[in-house]
Design a protein around this motif. Structure first.
Motif, PDB file in Angstrom:
ATOM      1  N   ASP A   5       0.820  -1.208   0.000  1.00  0.00           N
ATOM      2  CA  ASP A   5       0.000   0.000   0.000  1.00  0.00           C
ATOM      3  C   ASP A   5       0.853   1.256   0.000  1.00  0.00           C
ATOM      4  O   ASP A   5       1.790   1.381   0.792  1.00  0.00           O
ATOM      5  N   GLN A   6       0.504   2.152  -0.881  1.00  0.00           N
ATOM      6  CA  GLN A   6       1.130   3.481  -0.960  1.00  0.00           C
ATOM      7  C   GLN A   6       0.013   4.489  -1.220  1.00  0.00           C
ATOM      8  O   GLN A   6      -0.997   4.147  -1.843  1.00  0.00           O
ATOM      9  N   PRO A   7       0.206   5.746  -0.788  1.00  0.00           N
ATOM     10  CA  PRO A   7      -0.786   6.762  -1.157  1.00  0.00           C
ATOM     11  C   PRO A   7      -0.791   6.934  -2.666  1.00  0.00           C
ATOM     12  O   PRO A   7       0.242   6.810  -3.328  1.00  0.00           O
ATOM     13  N   THR A   8      -1.959   7.235  -3.212  1.00  0.00           N
ATOM     14  CA  THR A   8      -2.091   7.365  -4.660  1.00  0.00           C
ATOM     15  C   THR A   8      -1.393   8.615  -5.180  1.00  0.00           C
ATOM     16  O   THR A   8      -0.714   8.584  -6.210  1.00  0.00           O
ATOM     17  N   GLU A   9      -1.541   9.713  -4.447  1.00  0.00           N
ATOM     18  CA  GLU A   9      -1.003  10.986  -4.918  1.00  0.00           C
ATOM     19  C   GLU A   9      -0.622  11.871  -3.738  1.00  0.00           C
ATOM     20  O   GLU A   9      -1.270  11.835  -2.690  1.00  0.00           O
ATOM     21  N   CYS A  22       5.123   3.447   2.596  1.00  0.00           N
ATOM     22  CA  CYS A  22       4.801   2.171   1.948  1.00  0.00           C
ATOM     23  C   CYS A  22       4.636   1.119   3.042  1.00  0.00           C
ATOM     24  O   CYS A  22       5.533   0.956   3.881  1.00  0.00           O
ATOM     25  N   SER A  85       6.236   9.443 -10.406  1.00  0.00           N
ATOM     26  CA  SER A  85       5.651   8.420  -9.545  1.00  0.00           C
ATOM     27  C   SER A  85       6.760   7.662  -8.858  1.00  0.00           C
ATOM     28  O   SER A  85       7.826   7.439  -9.451  1.00  0.00           O
ATOM     29  N   ALA A 101       1.222   0.136  -6.340  1.00  0.00           N
ATOM     30  CA  ALA A 101       0.650   0.863  -7.489  1.00  0.00           C
ATOM     31  C   ALA A 101       1.357   2.187  -7.756  1.00  0.00           C
ATOM     32  O   ALA A 101       1.147   2.797  -8.797  1.00  0.00           O
ATOM     33  N   THR A 103       3.073   6.054  -6.060  1.00  0.00           N
ATOM     34  CA  THR A 103       2.592   7.337  -5.536  1.00  0.00           C
ATOM     35  C   THR A 103       2.994   8.428  -6.509  1.00  0.00           C
ATOM     36  O   THR A 103       4.191   8.613  -6.780  1.00  0.00           O
ATOM     37  N   LYS A 104       2.008   9.134  -7.027  1.00  0.00           N
ATOM     38  CA  LYS A 104       2.301  10.242  -7.932  1.00  0.00           C
ATOM     39  C   LYS A 104       2.601  11.482  -7.105  1.00  0.00           C
ATOM     40  O   LYS A 104       1.757  11.933  -6.312  1.00  0.00           O
TER      41      LYS A 104
ATOM     42  N   GLN B  37       1.824  -2.641 -17.306  1.00  0.00           N
ATOM     43  CA  GLN B  37       1.494  -1.588 -16.355  1.00  0.00           C
ATOM     44  C   GLN B  37       0.213  -0.912 -16.817  1.00  0.00           C
ATOM     45  O   GLN B  37       0.148  -0.372 -17.917  1.00  0.00           O
ATOM     46  N   GLY B  40      -3.399   2.922 -12.247  1.00  0.00           N
ATOM     47  CA  GLY B  40      -3.894   2.602 -10.916  1.00  0.00           C
ATOM     48  C   GLY B  40      -3.463   1.257 -10.385  1.00  0.00           C
ATOM     49  O   GLY B  40      -3.868   0.873  -9.279  1.00  0.00           O
TER      50      GLY B  40
END
Lengths: 109, 116
Positions: A5-9, A22, A85, A101, A103-104, B37, B40
Protein backbone atom coordinates in the motif's frame (compact mmCIF):
# COMPACT_ATOMS: atom_id res chain seq x y z
CA UNK A 1 -2.54 -12.57 -0.30
CA UNK A 2 0.33 -10.23 -0.84
CA UNK A 3 -0.28 -6.53 -0.62
CA UNK A 4 1.67 -3.30 -0.87
CA UNK A 5 0.00 0.00 0.00
CA UNK A 6 1.13 3.48 -0.96
CA UNK A 7 -0.79 6.76 -1.16
CA UNK A 8 -2.09 7.37 -4.66
CA UNK A 9 -1.00 10.99 -4.92
CA UNK A 10 0.87 13.60 -2.89
CA UNK A 11 1.57 17.28 -3.44
CA UNK A 12 4.55 19.21 -2.12
CA UNK A 13 6.26 22.54 -2.64
CA UNK A 14 9.59 23.13 -4.35
CA UNK A 15 12.40 23.27 -1.78
CA UNK A 16 10.40 21.40 0.88
CA UNK A 17 10.64 17.85 2.24
CA UNK A 18 8.19 15.03 1.51
CA UNK A 19 7.83 11.54 2.95
CA UNK A 20 6.20 8.78 0.91
CA UNK A 21 5.06 5.80 2.95
CA UNK A 22 4.80 2.17 1.95
CA UNK A 23 3.32 -0.66 4.00
CA UNK A 24 3.54 -4.27 2.94
CA UNK A 25 2.21 -7.71 3.73
CA UNK A 26 4.08 -10.35 1.79
CA UNK A 27 4.98 -14.01 2.07
CA UNK A 28 8.52 -13.54 3.28
CA UNK A 29 10.86 -10.63 2.84
CA UNK A 30 14.16 -10.41 1.01
CA UNK A 31 14.48 -6.68 0.54
CA UNK A 32 12.56 -3.58 -0.43
CA UNK A 33 13.17 -1.37 -3.46
CA UNK A 34 12.13 2.14 -4.38
CA UNK A 35 11.95 3.14 -8.02
CA UNK A 36 11.22 6.48 -9.67
CA UNK A 37 9.10 6.66 -12.81
CA UNK A 38 8.61 9.86 -14.77
CA UNK A 39 5.44 10.04 -16.87
CA UNK A 40 5.78 8.05 -20.06
CA UNK A 41 9.15 6.61 -19.07
CA UNK A 42 10.56 3.44 -17.53
CA UNK A 43 11.06 2.94 -13.79
CA UNK A 44 14.59 3.62 -12.57
CA UNK A 45 16.20 2.30 -9.39
CA UNK A 46 16.46 4.64 -6.40
CA UNK A 47 17.23 2.59 -3.31
CA UNK A 48 17.38 -0.83 -1.70
CA UNK A 49 16.82 -1.74 1.99
CA UNK A 50 17.10 -5.16 3.57
CA UNK A 51 18.05 -4.28 7.16
CA UNK A 52 16.16 -1.97 9.51
CA UNK A 53 17.21 1.63 9.46
CA UNK A 54 17.88 4.54 7.20
CA UNK A 55 19.83 4.51 3.94
CA UNK A 56 20.85 7.94 2.67
CA UNK A 57 21.72 8.84 -0.90
CA UNK A 58 22.10 12.54 -1.44
CA UNK A 59 18.69 14.22 -1.32
CA UNK A 60 16.92 10.86 -1.10
CA UNK A 61 16.73 8.58 1.96
CA UNK A 62 14.86 5.34 2.50
CA UNK A 63 13.85 3.82 5.83
CA UNK A 64 12.81 0.27 6.67
CA UNK A 65 11.14 -1.35 9.67
CA UNK A 66 10.71 -5.06 9.02
CA UNK A 67 8.77 -5.69 12.24
CA UNK A 68 6.17 -3.11 11.20
CA UNK A 69 6.14 -4.00 7.49
CA UNK A 70 6.84 -0.35 6.76
CA UNK A 71 9.13 1.77 4.68
CA UNK A 72 9.30 5.39 3.64
CA UNK A 73 11.12 7.38 1.02
CA UNK A 74 12.21 10.85 2.11
CA UNK A 75 12.93 13.48 -0.51
CA UNK A 76 14.65 16.69 0.63
CA UNK A 77 15.12 20.04 -1.11
CA UNK A 78 12.47 19.15 -3.64
CA UNK A 79 13.04 20.17 -7.22
CA UNK A 80 10.52 20.39 -10.06
CA UNK A 81 12.25 17.44 -11.73
CA UNK A 82 11.24 15.26 -8.75
CA UNK A 83 7.67 15.30 -10.05
CA UNK A 84 7.19 11.61 -10.84
CA UNK A 85 5.65 8.42 -9.54
CA UNK A 86 7.50 6.55 -6.82
CA UNK A 87 7.12 2.78 -6.77
CA UNK A 88 7.66 0.58 -3.72
CA UNK A 89 8.46 -3.09 -4.39
CA UNK A 90 9.15 -6.00 -2.04
CA UNK A 91 11.14 -9.13 -2.81
CA UNK A 92 9.15 -12.02 -1.36
CA UNK A 93 10.29 -15.45 -0.14
CA UNK A 94 10.41 -16.73 -3.75
CA UNK A 95 12.53 -13.75 -4.79
CA UNK A 96 9.62 -12.38 -6.80
CA UNK A 97 9.19 -8.61 -6.80
CA UNK A 98 5.75 -7.51 -5.62
CA UNK A 99 4.96 -3.96 -6.74
CA UNK A 100 2.84 -1.25 -5.20
CA UNK A 101 0.65 0.86 -7.49
CA UNK A 102 2.93 3.85 -7.02
CA UNK A 103 2.59 7.34 -5.54
CA UNK A 104 2.30 10.24 -7.93
CA UNK A 105 4.22 13.19 -6.50
CA UNK A 106 3.28 16.65 -7.74
CA UNK A 107 5.72 19.47 -7.01
CA UNK A 108 4.37 23.01 -7.02
CA UNK A 109 6.54 26.14 -7.32
CA UNK B 1 26.11 0.35 -23.86
CA UNK B 2 22.41 0.59 -24.73
CA UNK B 3 21.09 -1.18 -21.58
CA UNK B 4 17.62 -2.60 -22.22
CA UNK B 5 15.89 -1.83 -25.51
CA UNK B 6 12.38 -2.67 -26.68
CA UNK B 7 10.76 -2.71 -30.10
CA UNK B 8 8.33 -1.47 -31.18
CA UNK B 9 7.68 1.64 -29.07
CA UNK B 10 4.02 1.85 -30.03
CA UNK B 11 1.59 -0.42 -31.84
CA UNK B 12 -2.10 -0.53 -32.66
CA UNK B 13 -3.69 -3.94 -33.21
CA UNK B 14 -7.13 -5.14 -34.10
CA UNK B 15 -8.78 -7.80 -31.95
CA UNK B 16 -7.54 -11.22 -32.98
CA UNK B 17 -4.29 -10.07 -34.55
CA UNK B 18 -0.96 -11.39 -33.34
CA UNK B 19 2.32 -9.66 -32.67
CA UNK B 20 5.70 -10.12 -31.02
CA UNK B 21 7.45 -7.65 -28.75
CA UNK B 22 11.22 -7.81 -28.69
CA UNK B 23 13.42 -7.05 -25.70
CA UNK B 24 17.22 -6.97 -25.88
CA UNK B 25 19.82 -6.31 -23.19
CA UNK B 26 23.56 -5.90 -23.48
CA UNK B 27 24.46 -6.17 -19.79
CA UNK B 28 24.94 -9.96 -19.77
CA UNK B 29 22.08 -10.34 -17.29
CA UNK B 30 20.78 -13.81 -16.52
CA UNK B 31 17.25 -12.81 -15.54
CA UNK B 32 14.71 -11.14 -17.82
CA UNK B 33 11.11 -10.15 -17.18
CA UNK B 34 8.01 -8.96 -18.98
CA UNK B 35 5.57 -6.72 -17.11
CA UNK B 36 2.43 -4.89 -17.97
CA UNK B 37 1.49 -1.59 -16.36
CA UNK B 38 -2.09 -0.36 -16.22
CA UNK B 39 -3.41 2.87 -14.67
CA UNK B 40 -3.89 2.60 -10.92
CA UNK B 41 -2.20 -0.77 -10.69
CA UNK B 42 1.29 -1.87 -9.90
CA UNK B 43 3.55 -3.54 -12.39
CA UNK B 44 2.30 -7.07 -12.98
CA UNK B 45 4.65 -9.83 -14.00
CA UNK B 46 3.60 -11.71 -17.14
CA UNK B 47 6.49 -14.14 -17.68
CA UNK B 48 10.11 -14.27 -16.72
CA UNK B 49 13.27 -16.17 -17.59
CA UNK B 50 16.13 -17.28 -15.35
CA UNK B 51 18.44 -18.05 -18.23
CA UNK B 52 18.76 -18.91 -21.90
CA UNK B 53 16.22 -21.53 -22.94
CA UNK B 54 14.12 -21.30 -19.76
CA UNK B 55 10.89 -19.41 -19.09
CA UNK B 56 8.32 -19.35 -16.29
CA UNK B 57 4.86 -17.92 -15.71
CA UNK B 58 4.31 -14.84 -13.63
CA UNK B 59 1.17 -13.37 -12.13
CA UNK B 60 -0.79 -12.74 -15.36
CA UNK B 61 0.46 -15.15 -18.08
CA UNK B 62 -2.81 -15.94 -19.88
CA UNK B 63 -2.91 -14.81 -23.50
CA UNK B 64 0.88 -14.41 -23.74
CA UNK B 65 3.78 -16.61 -24.70
CA UNK B 66 7.52 -16.01 -24.41
CA UNK B 67 10.80 -17.35 -25.69
CA UNK B 68 14.43 -16.87 -24.68
CA UNK B 69 16.50 -18.48 -27.41
CA UNK B 70 19.47 -16.19 -26.80
CA UNK B 71 20.65 -14.83 -23.47
CA UNK B 72 20.34 -11.24 -24.60
CA UNK B 73 16.84 -11.48 -26.10
CA UNK B 74 13.42 -12.09 -24.57
CA UNK B 75 10.37 -12.18 -26.84
CA UNK B 76 6.76 -11.66 -25.77
CA UNK B 77 4.06 -12.93 -28.10
CA UNK B 78 0.35 -12.21 -28.27
CA UNK B 79 -1.30 -14.92 -30.34
CA UNK B 80 -4.78 -13.38 -30.54
CA UNK B 81 -4.91 -9.86 -29.15
CA UNK B 82 -7.85 -8.74 -27.01
CA UNK B 83 -8.84 -5.21 -25.89
CA UNK B 84 -7.99 -6.25 -22.29
CA UNK B 85 -4.36 -6.48 -23.42
CA UNK B 86 -4.23 -2.75 -24.10
CA UNK B 87 -1.44 -1.68 -21.79
CA UNK B 88 2.14 -0.49 -21.50
CA UNK B 89 4.58 -3.39 -21.59
CA UNK B 90 7.94 -3.16 -19.91
CA UNK B 91 10.84 -5.52 -20.21
CA UNK B 92 13.44 -5.66 -17.44
CA UNK B 93 16.60 -7.56 -16.66
CA UNK B 94 18.75 -8.26 -13.60
CA UNK B 95 21.99 -10.05 -12.79
CA UNK B 96 20.73 -12.91 -10.69
CA UNK B 97 18.19 -13.77 -8.05
CA UNK B 98 18.86 -14.67 -4.44
CA UNK B 99 18.43 -11.33 -2.77
CA UNK B 100 20.60 -8.32 -2.42
CA UNK B 101 21.06 -5.26 -4.62
CA UNK B 102 21.92 -7.58 -7.53
CA UNK B 103 18.17 -8.01 -7.73
CA UNK B 104 17.93 -4.46 -9.07
CA UNK B 105 15.98 -4.59 -12.27
CA UNK B 106 16.83 -2.41 -15.26
CA UNK B 107 13.91 -1.47 -17.44
CA UNK B 108 13.45 -0.86 -21.12
CA UNK B 109 11.57 2.23 -22.35
CA UNK B 110 8.27 0.38 -22.77
CA UNK B 111 5.91 -0.55 -25.58
CA UNK B 112 2.50 1.09 -25.71
CA UNK B 113 -0.02 -1.33 -27.16
CA UNK B 114 -3.57 -0.42 -28.13
CA UNK B 115 -5.94 -3.22 -29.09
CA UNK B 116 -9.12 -2.09 -30.83
Amino acid sequence: GQNIDQPTEMTATEGAIVQINCTYQTSGFNGLFWYQQHAGEAPTFLSYNVLDGLEEKGRFSSFLSRSKGYSYLLLKELQMKDSASYLCAVLDSNYQLIWGAGTKLIIKP
Amino acid sequence: NAGVTQTPKFRVLKTGQSMTLLCAQDMNHEYMYWYRQDPGMGLRLIHYSVGEGTTAKGEVPDGYNVSRLKKQNFLLGLESAAPSQTSVYFCASSYISGGGPQETQYFGPGTRLLVL
